[in-house]
Scaffold this motif. Structure first.
Motif, PDB file in Angstrom:
ATOM      1  N   ASP A  78       0.848  -1.191   0.000  1.00 25.75           N
ATOM      2  CA  ASP A  78       0.000   0.000   0.000  1.00 25.75           C
ATOM      3  C   ASP A  78       0.887   1.246   0.000  1.00 25.75           C
ATOM      4  N   ALA A  79       0.271   2.416   0.111  1.00 24.55           N
ATOM      5  CA  ALA A  79       1.007   3.687   0.057  1.00 24.55           C
ATOM      6  C   ALA A  79       2.007   3.835   1.194  1.00 24.55           C
ATOM      7  N   HIS A  80       1.823   3.063   2.283  1.00 22.28           N
ATOM      8  CA  HIS A  80       2.734   3.126   3.429  1.00 22.28           C
ATOM      9  C   HIS A  80       3.816   2.039   3.370  1.00 22.28           C
ATOM     10  N   GLY A  81       3.833   1.253   2.286  1.00 21.54           N
ATOM     11  CA  GLY A  81       4.834   0.206   2.142  1.00 21.54           C
ATOM     12  C   GLY A  81       4.480  -1.096   2.839  1.00 21.54           C
ATOM     13  N   ILE A  82       3.242  -1.238   3.288  1.00 17.64           N
ATOM     14  CA  ILE A  82       2.811  -2.469   3.956  1.00 17.64           C
ATOM     15  C   ILE A  82       2.424  -3.496   2.908  1.00 17.64           C
ATOM     16  N   ALA A  83       3.109  -4.625   2.925  1.00 20.36           N
ATOM     17  CA  ALA A  83       2.877  -5.675   1.931  1.00 20.36           C
ATOM     18  C   ALA A  83       1.599  -6.438   2.231  1.00 20.36           C
ATOM     19  N   ASN A  84       0.888  -6.844   1.147  1.00 17.92           N
ATOM     20  CA  ASN A  84      -0.319  -7.633   1.361  1.00 17.92           C
ATOM     21  C   ASN A  84      -0.504  -8.771   0.361  1.00 17.92           C
ATOM     22  N   SER A  85       0.427  -8.969  -0.564  1.00 19.50           N
ATOM     23  CA  SER A  85       0.359 -10.176  -1.407  1.00 19.50           C
ATOM     24  C   SER A  85       1.740 -10.502  -1.958  1.00 19.50           C
ATOM     25  N   TRP A  86       1.938 -11.807  -2.197  1.00 21.58           N
ATOM     26  CA  TRP A  86       3.219 -12.318  -2.657  1.00 21.58           C
ATOM     27  C   TRP A  86       2.985 -13.467  -3.628  1.00 21.58           C
ATOM     28  N   PRO A  87       3.938 -13.696  -4.528  1.00 27.17           N
ATOM     29  CA  PRO A  87       3.813 -14.862  -5.404  1.00 27.17           C
ATOM     30  C   PRO A  87       4.013 -16.153  -4.612  1.00 27.17           C
ATOM     31  N   LEU A  88       3.351 -17.194  -5.048  1.00 27.06           N
ATOM     32  CA  LEU A  88       3.510 -18.512  -4.432  1.00 27.06           C
ATOM     33  C   LEU A  88       4.723 -19.221  -5.032  1.00 27.06           C
ATOM     34  N   LEU A  89       4.956 -20.406  -4.587  1.00 27.02           N
ATOM     35  CA  LEU A  89       6.001 -21.279  -5.123  1.00 27.02           C
ATOM     36  C   LEU A  89       7.404 -20.781  -4.838  1.00 27.02           C
ATOM     37  N   GLY A  90       7.587 -20.000  -3.779  1.00 25.16           N
ATOM     38  CA  GLY A  90       8.915 -19.581  -3.361  1.00 25.16           C
ATOM     39  C   GLY A  90       9.635 -18.691  -4.344  1.00 25.16           C
ATOM     40  N   ARG A  91       8.888 -17.929  -5.151  1.00 21.99           N
ATOM     41  CA  ARG A  91       9.536 -17.113  -6.178  1.00 21.99           C
ATOM     42  C   ARG A  91       9.622 -15.646  -5.810  1.00 21.99           C
ATOM     43  N   ALA A  92       9.228 -15.273  -4.613  1.00 15.16           N
ATOM     44  CA  ALA A  92       9.175 -13.860  -4.247  1.00 15.16           C
ATOM     45  C   ALA A  92      10.545 -13.197  -4.198  1.00 15.16           C
ATOM     46  N   GLY A  98       1.618 -16.090 -12.660  1.00 18.16           N
ATOM     47  CA  GLY A  98       1.095 -17.265 -11.981  1.00 18.16           C
ATOM     48  C   GLY A  98       0.431 -16.907 -10.674  1.00 18.16           C
ATOM     49  N   PRO A  99       0.339 -17.869  -9.755  1.00 18.09           N
ATOM     50  CA  PRO A  99      -0.436 -17.668  -8.529  1.00 18.09           C
ATOM     51  C   PRO A  99       0.240 -16.749  -7.506  1.00 18.09           C
ATOM     52  N   TRP A 100      -0.575 -15.896  -6.917  1.00 21.87           N
ATOM     53  CA  TRP A 100      -0.176 -15.012  -5.823  1.00 21.87           C
ATOM     54  C   TRP A 100      -1.211 -15.160  -4.714  1.00 21.87           C
ATOM     55  N   ARG A 101      -0.786 -15.001  -3.464  1.00 16.44           N
ATOM     56  CA  ARG A 101      -1.676 -15.073  -2.297  1.00 16.44           C
ATOM     57  C   ARG A 101      -1.738 -13.700  -1.638  1.00 16.44           C
ATOM     58  N   SER A 102      -2.946 -13.222  -1.351  1.00 16.73           N
ATOM     59  CA  SER A 102      -3.113 -11.949  -0.643  1.00 16.73           C
ATOM     60  C   SER A 102      -3.557 -12.204   0.794  1.00 16.73           C
ATOM     61  N   LYS A 124      -5.204  -9.652   3.855  1.00 19.34           N
ATOM     62  CA  LYS A 124      -5.582  -8.312   4.303  1.00 19.34           C
ATOM     63  C   LYS A 124      -6.876  -8.410   5.096  1.00 19.34           C
ATOM     64  N   GLY A 125      -6.916  -7.750   6.211  1.00 19.96           N
ATOM     65  CA  GLY A 125      -8.124  -7.700   7.019  1.00 19.96           C
ATOM     66  C   GLY A 125      -8.650  -9.058   7.443  1.00 19.96           C
ATOM     67  N   GLY A 126      -7.749  -9.994   7.691  1.00 24.24           N
ATOM     68  CA  GLY A 126      -8.151 -11.318   8.125  1.00 24.24           C
ATOM     69  C   GLY A 126      -8.657 -12.219   7.012  1.00 24.24           C
ATOM     70  N   LYS A 127      -8.555 -11.765   5.770  1.00 21.99           N
ATOM     71  CA  LYS A 127      -9.002 -12.573   4.632  1.00 21.99           C
ATOM     72  C   LYS A 127      -7.821 -12.869   3.714  1.00 21.99           C
ATOM     73  N   SER A 128      -7.911 -13.991   3.043  1.00 25.83           N
ATOM     74  CA  SER A 128      -6.879 -14.401   2.105  1.00 25.83           C
ATOM     75  C   SER A 128      -7.541 -14.820   0.798  1.00 25.83           C
ATOM     76  N   TYR A 129      -6.929 -14.421  -0.308  1.00 22.00           N
ATOM     77  CA  TYR A 129      -7.430 -14.796  -1.625  1.00 22.00           C
ATOM     78  C   TYR A 129      -6.274 -15.268  -2.493  1.00 22.00           C
ATOM     79  N   LEU A 130      -6.600 -16.092  -3.451  1.00 21.66           N
ATOM     80  CA  LEU A 130      -5.630 -16.559  -4.436  1.00 21.66           C
ATOM     81  C   LEU A 130      -5.903 -15.836  -5.744  1.00 21.66           C
ATOM     82  N   TYR A 131      -4.852 -15.262  -6.312  1.00 23.71           N
ATOM     83  CA  TYR A 131      -4.935 -14.521  -7.579  1.00 23.71           C
ATOM     84  C   TYR A 131      -4.011 -15.161  -8.597  1.00 23.71           C
ATOM     85  N   ASP A 132      -4.284 -14.900  -9.864  1.00 24.58           N
ATOM     86  CA  ASP A 132      -3.350 -15.233 -10.940  1.00 24.58           C
ATOM     87  C   ASP A 132      -2.866 -13.942 -11.538  1.00 24.58           C
ATOM     88  N   LEU A 133      -1.549 -13.776 -11.622  1.00 20.06           N
ATOM     89  CA  LEU A 133      -0.970 -12.585 -12.238  1.00 20.06           C
ATOM     90  C   LEU A 133      -0.774 -12.869 -13.717  1.00 20.06           C
TER      91      LEU A 133
END
Length: 91
Positions: A49-63, A73-77, A79-88
């Motif tokens: 976010d604008a303050h530099g707080i991270a909230n999602s990373w790529p999966l599979l140890g590629r960060a 490929g897949p990324w996991r977010s 934030k606010g006690g919720k987690s989602y799976l995304y595809d980049l």
């Protein structure tokens, strides 16, 4: 260059446009919010976010790799006690 994060559960899509460089790598800004996809030497690729707080990373140890662009490929977010799976995707 445009990248998209597509949420797997419902197809919600967030678009990021390249906006300069950060730490010697491309930086991408979300079109509708002050959220960035950037590379950090100590964290690798992540979204922050604008303050530099991270909230999602790529999966599979590629960060923390030396990839010049965010890994597709897949990324996991988290934030606010919720987690989602995304595809980049890149265009």
């Amino acid at each position: 260059m445009l990248i998209e994060f597509v949420r797997r559960v419902d197809g919600l899509t967030y678009r990021f446009l390249r906006d300069g460089d950060f730490n010697g790598r491309p930086s991408f800004k979300r079109l509708d919010l002050d959220l960035w996809c950037r590379w950090f030497p100590d964290r690798g690729w992540c979204t922050v976010d604008a303050h530099g707080i991270a909230n999602s990373w790529p999966l599979l140890g590629r960060a923390g790799g030396e990839e010049p662009f965010p890994p597709l490929g897949p990324w996991r977010s988290w934030k606010g006690g919720k987690s989602y799976l995304y595809d980049l995707r890149s265009f």
